[in-house]
Design a protein around this motif. Sequence first.
Motif, PDB file in Angstrom:
ATOM      1  N   ASP A  15      32.304  48.781  56.857  1.00  0.00           N
ATOM      2  CA  ASP A  15      32.001  49.986  56.086  1.00  0.00           C
ATOM      3  C   ASP A  15      32.771  49.999  54.763  1.00  0.00           C
ATOM      4  O   ASP A  15      33.664  49.174  54.529  1.00  0.00           O
ATOM      5  N   ASN A  16      32.465  50.978  53.931  1.00  0.00           N
ATOM      6  CA  ASN A  16      33.155  51.126  52.647  1.00  0.00           C
ATOM      7  C   ASN A  16      34.064  52.342  52.636  1.00  0.00           C
ATOM      8  O   ASN A  16      34.431  52.830  51.558  1.00  0.00           O
ATOM      9  N   SER A  17      34.441  52.832  53.805  1.00  0.00           N
ATOM     10  CA  SER A  17      35.212  54.072  53.885  1.00  0.00           C
ATOM     11  C   SER A  17      36.592  53.971  53.244  1.00  0.00           C
ATOM     12  O   SER A  17      37.146  54.963  52.811  1.00  0.00           O
ATOM     13  N   ASP A  18      37.156  52.785  53.162  1.00  0.00           N
ATOM     14  CA  ASP A  18      38.478  52.634  52.552  1.00  0.00           C
ATOM     15  C   ASP A  18      38.433  51.609  51.428  1.00  0.00           C
ATOM     16  O   ASP A  18      39.344  50.808  51.241  1.00  0.00           O
ATOM     17  N   VAL A  19      37.334  51.660  50.670  1.00  0.00           N
ATOM     18  CA  VAL A  19      37.111  50.731  49.566  1.00  0.00           C
ATOM     19  C   VAL A  19      36.666  51.531  48.351  1.00  0.00           C
ATOM     20  O   VAL A  19      35.886  52.474  48.470  1.00  0.00           O
ATOM     21  N   VAL A  20      37.169  51.175  47.186  1.00  0.00           N
ATOM     22  CA  VAL A  20      36.715  51.819  45.956  1.00  0.00           C
ATOM     23  C   VAL A  20      36.212  50.758  44.992  1.00  0.00           C
ATOM     24  O   VAL A  20      36.621  49.590  45.046  1.00  0.00           O
ATOM     25  N   SER A  21      35.327  51.181  44.111  1.00  0.00           N
ATOM     26  CA  SER A  21      34.775  50.282  43.099  1.00  0.00           C
ATOM     27  C   SER A  21      35.783  50.050  41.990  1.00  0.00           C
ATOM     28  O   SER A  21      36.585  50.925  41.656  1.00  0.00           O
ATOM     29  N   SER A  22      35.714  48.887  41.391  1.00  0.00           N
ATOM     30  CA  SER A  22      36.586  48.597  40.242  1.00  0.00           C
ATOM     31  C   SER A  22      36.223  49.478  39.049  1.00  0.00           C
ATOM     32  O   SER A  22      37.015  49.627  38.116  1.00  0.00           O
ATOM     33  N   THR A  23      35.029  50.084  39.073  1.00  0.00           N
ATOM     34  CA  THR A  23      34.600  50.954  37.975  1.00  0.00           C
ATOM     35  C   THR A  23      35.164  52.370  38.092  1.00  0.00           C
ATOM     36  O   THR A  23      34.942  53.196  37.212  1.00  0.00           O
ATOM     37  N   GLN A  24      35.896  52.664  39.168  1.00  0.00           N
ATOM     38  CA  GLN A  24      36.448  53.995  39.353  1.00  0.00           C
ATOM     39  C   GLN A  24      37.830  54.162  38.738  1.00  0.00           C
ATOM     40  O   GLN A  24      38.419  55.240  38.790  1.00  0.00           O
ATOM     41  N   GLY A  25      38.382  53.106  38.193  1.00  0.00           N
ATOM     42  CA  GLY A  25      39.655  53.208  37.493  1.00  0.00           C
ATOM     43  C   GLY A  25      40.879  53.131  38.382  1.00  0.00           C
ATOM     44  O   GLY A  25      41.998  53.325  37.918  1.00  0.00           O
ATOM     45  N   THR A  26      40.699  52.865  39.670  1.00  0.00           N
ATOM     46  CA  THR A  26      41.842  52.742  40.579  1.00  0.00           C
ATOM     47  C   THR A  26      42.573  51.416  40.331  1.00  0.00           C
ATOM     48  O   THR A  26      41.939  50.381  40.128  1.00  0.00           O
ATOM     49  N   CYS A  27      43.881  51.450  40.350  1.00  0.00           N
ATOM     50  CA  CYS A  27      44.668  50.234  40.118  1.00  0.00           C
ATOM     51  C   CYS A  27      44.379  49.211  41.220  1.00  0.00           C
ATOM     52  O   CYS A  27      44.402  49.518  42.409  1.00  0.00           O
ATOM     53  N   SER A  28      44.103  47.989  40.804  1.00  0.00           N
ATOM     54  CA  SER A  28      43.750  46.932  41.758  1.00  0.00           C
ATOM     55  C   SER A  28      44.918  46.002  42.071  1.00  0.00           C
ATOM     56  O   SER A  28      44.736  44.984  42.748  1.00  0.00           O
ATOM     57  N   ARG A  29      46.114  46.336  41.616  1.00  0.00           N
ATOM     58  CA  ARG A  29      47.248  45.414  41.752  1.00  0.00           C
ATOM     59  C   ARG A  29      47.510  45.027  43.204  1.00  0.00           C
ATOM     60  O   ARG A  29      47.673  43.841  43.521  1.00  0.00           O
ATOM     61  N   GLN A  30      47.540  46.009  44.124  1.00  0.00           N
ATOM     62  CA  GLN A  30      47.820  45.696  45.528  1.00  0.00           C
ATOM     63  C   GLN A  30      46.737  44.809  46.125  1.00  0.00           C
ATOM     64  O   GLN A  30      47.030  43.876  46.876  1.00  0.00           O
ATOM     65  N   THR A  31      45.469  45.098  45.783  1.00  0.00           N
ATOM     66  CA  THR A  31      44.380  44.263  46.298  1.00  0.00           C
ATOM     67  C   THR A  31      44.494  42.846  45.760  1.00  0.00           C
ATOM     68  O   THR A  31      44.281  41.865  46.485  1.00  0.00           O
ATOM     69  N   GLU A  32      44.820  42.706  44.482  1.00  0.00           N
ATOM     70  CA  GLU A  32      44.973  41.379  43.884  1.00  0.00           C
ATOM     71  C   GLU A  32      46.099  40.599  44.569  1.00  0.00           C
ATOM     72  O   GLU A  32      45.966  39.384  44.798  1.00  0.00           O
ATOM     73  N   GLU A  33      47.167  41.283  44.895  1.00  0.00           N
ATOM     74  CA  GLU A  33      48.297  40.613  45.554  1.00  0.00           C
ATOM     75  C   GLU A  33      47.903  40.085  46.926  1.00  0.00           C
ATOM     76  O   GLU A  33      48.227  38.939  47.284  1.00  0.00           O
ATOM     77  N   ILE A  34      47.222  40.892  47.730  1.00  0.00           N
ATOM     78  CA  ILE A  34      46.830  40.441  49.064  1.00  0.00           C
ATOM     79  C   ILE A  34      45.753  39.369  48.963  1.00  0.00           C
ATOM     80  O   ILE A  34      45.723  38.420  49.758  1.00  0.00           O
ATOM     81  N   TRP A  35      44.868  39.472  47.942  1.00  0.00           N
ATOM     82  CA  TRP A  35      43.830  38.447  47.709  1.00  0.00           C
ATOM     83  C   TRP A  35      44.512  37.109  47.391  1.00  0.00           C
ATOM     84  O   TRP A  35      44.147  36.067  47.956  1.00  0.00           O
ATOM     85  N   THR A  36      45.476  37.135  46.480  1.00  0.00           N
ATOM     86  CA  THR A  36      46.167  35.901  46.085  1.00  0.00           C
ATOM     87  C   THR A  36      46.918  35.284  47.257  1.00  0.00           C
ATOM     88  O   THR A  36      46.986  34.050  47.399  1.00  0.00           O
ATOM     89  N   LYS A  37      47.483  36.126  48.114  1.00  0.00           N
ATOM     90  CA  LYS A  37      48.209  35.628  49.280  1.00  0.00           C
ATOM     91  C   LYS A  37      47.265  34.942  50.254  1.00  0.00           C
ATOM     92  O   LYS A  37      47.587  33.876  50.822  1.00  0.00           O
ATOM     93  N   LEU A  38      46.093  35.523  50.483  1.00  0.00           N
ATOM     94  CA  LEU A  38      45.134  34.954  51.435  1.00  0.00           C
ATOM     95  C   LEU A  38      44.348  33.789  50.831  1.00  0.00           C
ATOM     96  O   LEU A  38      44.007  32.835  51.524  1.00  0.00           O
ATOM     97  N   TYR A  39      44.039  33.894  49.528  1.00  0.00           N
ATOM     98  CA  TYR A  39      43.197  32.891  48.874  1.00  0.00           C
ATOM     99  C   TYR A  39      43.888  32.384  47.602  1.00  0.00           C
ATOM    100  O   TYR A  39      43.460  32.690  46.478  1.00  0.00           O
ATOM    101  N   PRO A  40      44.931  31.613  47.716  1.00  0.00           N
ATOM    102  CA  PRO A  40      45.728  31.186  46.543  1.00  0.00           C
ATOM    103  C   PRO A  40      44.946  30.319  45.567  1.00  0.00           C
ATOM    104  O   PRO A  40      45.317  30.235  44.395  1.00  0.00           O
ATOM    105  N   GLU A  41      43.861  29.697  46.004  1.00  0.00           N
ATOM    106  CA  GLU A  41      43.117  28.809  45.112  1.00  0.00           C
ATOM    107  C   GLU A  41      41.948  29.507  44.420  1.00  0.00           C
ATOM    108  O   GLU A  41      41.218  28.876  43.652  1.00  0.00           O
ATOM    109  N   GLU A  42      41.757  30.779  44.698  1.00  0.00           N
ATOM    110  CA  GLU A  42      40.621  31.512  44.118  1.00  0.00           C
ATOM    111  C   GLU A  42      41.129  32.746  43.385  1.00  0.00           C
ATOM    112  O   GLU A  42      41.833  33.572  43.936  1.00  0.00           O
TER     113      GLU A  42
END
Length: 839
Positions: free
Chosen positions: A118-145
């Motif tokens: 579901d999208n209950s705990d997801v926001v769009s990048s177009t909503q202006g919410t800071c993506s820093r925490q998501t980017e950090e966990i993304w980089t940790k899980l997928y360091p090559e992407e």
Amino acid sequence: MRSQVRMDMEIESKHKSEWAEAQKIHISVDLEAAAKQQLKFLAAVDRKRFLYEGPALQRAIYRYNAFWLPLLAKHSESQLVEGPLVVPLDCEWIWHCHRLNPIRYKSDCEDLYGRILDNSDVVSSTQGTCSRQTEEIWTKLYPEEHYELDLAAAFKEDISERILGLKKCTAYDLVSAVKRQSPFFYQVSRPHMSHDVFIEEALARYKGFLHIIRRNKEKSIRRFCVPTYDVDLMWHSHQLHPVSYCEDLIRVHGKVLEHDDMDSDRSKGQKLDNGFSGTTNQWEETFGKRYWRAGAMYRGGTPSPVTLVPFSSKSKKGNDLFSSDEYQNIVQVPEVKFVEVLLEFAGVRGLPESHKGRLSVMFSKSQPDLFFNAKQRLSILSESGEKMVASFNCEPKGELLFELVSYCPSTLPIKRKPRVLGSASLSLQDYLVPVSKLSDEKWLELVPSSGYAGLESMCLRVGFSFTVPSPALYALRMVRSRPFAKNSCLFPLSGRTQHAKSWTRIMTDAGTEVITLQMRSSKKERGKDNLTPRKEVIGITASGECTVAEFMENGWSLLGSRWSLRFQKSSCENSHLCMLIGDRVVNISPGRKLDYEPKHHGTQKTERDFVTAVEFSADTPYGEAVALINLKSGVVKVKEEPLLLTMVVLAFVLSDIMENEGFKGLPATEDNAEADNLFTKESGLQAVGKENVTAFQVESQVESQVELNGDAVKGVEEVPANSLSTASGCGSGCGSGCGSGCGSMVKSGGGDSGRGSGQGNMVESSGCGTGCGGGCGSGCGGGCGSMVKSTGCGGCGSGCGGCGGGCGNMVKSSGCGGCGAGCGGCGGGTMVAGSRQQT
């Protein structure tokens, strides 16, 4: 009479009860907010059109399957970040298209991850919410992407083998899904779509849509229902919340409602055609309301792009760039607003018993109107048995006037004058000042005409719908004048200018002169013996004289070097002729482009008369049409007031250059009837003489052009018998139903919203879906707009809207629609909205 009124009241009570029952449907999502967010998101994707096809799309699909869905699954099990996840735009676009097939998305999620993601705990990048925490966990899980899509990598690497190697990957054809959903934004991108009142009413209509599908299930009727675009916007918004959508639909229907957009069979009698006709009839029988909706109908095909390469500047588009410009107030034209109107007369009661003859309704405006100043006739559904809907544009003020008229049969060769039985009016301000309600249907009591005063009350059933008032294009024309006399009192001219050979007057559509321009040649000294020719454009207003353009060594400088005009050394048909460089970047492209693109394929000769000003910025990287210049008629149409003087001066300079190269210049003299007619066609003044009106035949998406002549008159216009052509074709949108597909949109009719005089022509169509192709040639000046007769297709397919003084187009149809829904099938057509000069 009294028994008829009593029956009508009972039927109306039943309709209100059904509508009230529909509004009880509970939706666990704030769809009004979700719809506005969806529009914002679609606009962001449209600014990155590389996500529509090619290597970038393939890379986005890979990232969606390989990274986003696994990350979302992990986050739904145990929250990975303190706040919500912020989904990368490319992944969100693929996720968006996947969720719009709710049955397939549900099964894919359950097969791959054991539950619906579901999208209950997801926001769009177009909503202006800071993506820093998501980017950090993304980089940790997928360091090559990278978290954001790496376009360079997308174009360097063939990703197909990596997609095939994924352990968890949907087999759903996401490339085709994206292709089907990409045109949707164009259909819902007009500003009124996000207006609070429009959105609120769209939600109520969506509940009505779900209600009639529920009634079908209760009665074991297998009907494939087709929504208009306002309903479809809400439907999409609901599906983008997959868990809520499934729970809500199971509660209402006992099962998840399908929405598959793969059915594209547009032939008569097929699912799309039958589905929309059935939806229209059932809606109107159930709720007693018209199913069509102004501003929610099919707009025609998405305009062709002017470039496939996005503009990379960081400059933002905005009117504040010119707030301190000394030239800002030289040309001032009052802003005019317009609304699109759809109108249908459903029934009449209280007629005199002795009445004989054919009934219809004449409708007009109570006061002069820039876009609608003629009288038009429309039949009554209950009397003729034929569904006819008028579509036109008008100013959002004054009253609509209705006259019930009777045409008595006569054996004489001379036609008898129709008798007016009674009249009524409808105030636009009651609905639009301020905007409070955009559609309604009611019985209007008619005031009897003389000779019928003793009759019981006659009433007319009127269904009508408006869009939110929007700014119309600014329209100016250039007319070359003879030399002014010395005693001219137009402007205080100096002795030097009084003896000028020729001036060009710039006038509004109301005939008001705003500035006068002249091209001057002189010689400027560059050293003792070196003289070089010099050109400049002088502007004269009531406040004085100023130089508005000057030819420099490297080209033209406009408005005190605010703009520089640079010409291409060589150009091909699809490139720009020249470029305006300043605080904004505007390319001048040959022909009519983007919003001004004709609904039919104009001749190459005709297109050479036009140039389109296309602005590029960070907000509009693929270009936005901000002005259209007709070099033959001298008409300049501009979207924004700050660009008025710039575009007028540009048009003047281009006309001078083209004339020197052998192009037939601007119409000469201020009393030129041909020039007046050309301006009428372009800007909406009352028509004089004859104009060509263009209609289109639609045969399975193939367009052909028919030229017709019509006479413009101020009074009643009837469509001549020889203006009848036939068309077949249907439109489609998304559909729903238990196990069915959905069609893609089709351009059905449409037409050149030429604001000329002249009467539009009639198109008889047996198509389906898109309101059945209304052809147009919307007679916008003093004539009437096109008429569309349609059988077997839905809603109103309203043809082109009459701008200017003419009456809007008429649509004669049995339904129209957008996407389909219902048990047993999906797909459907969308209604054809009236084409117009405004944007």
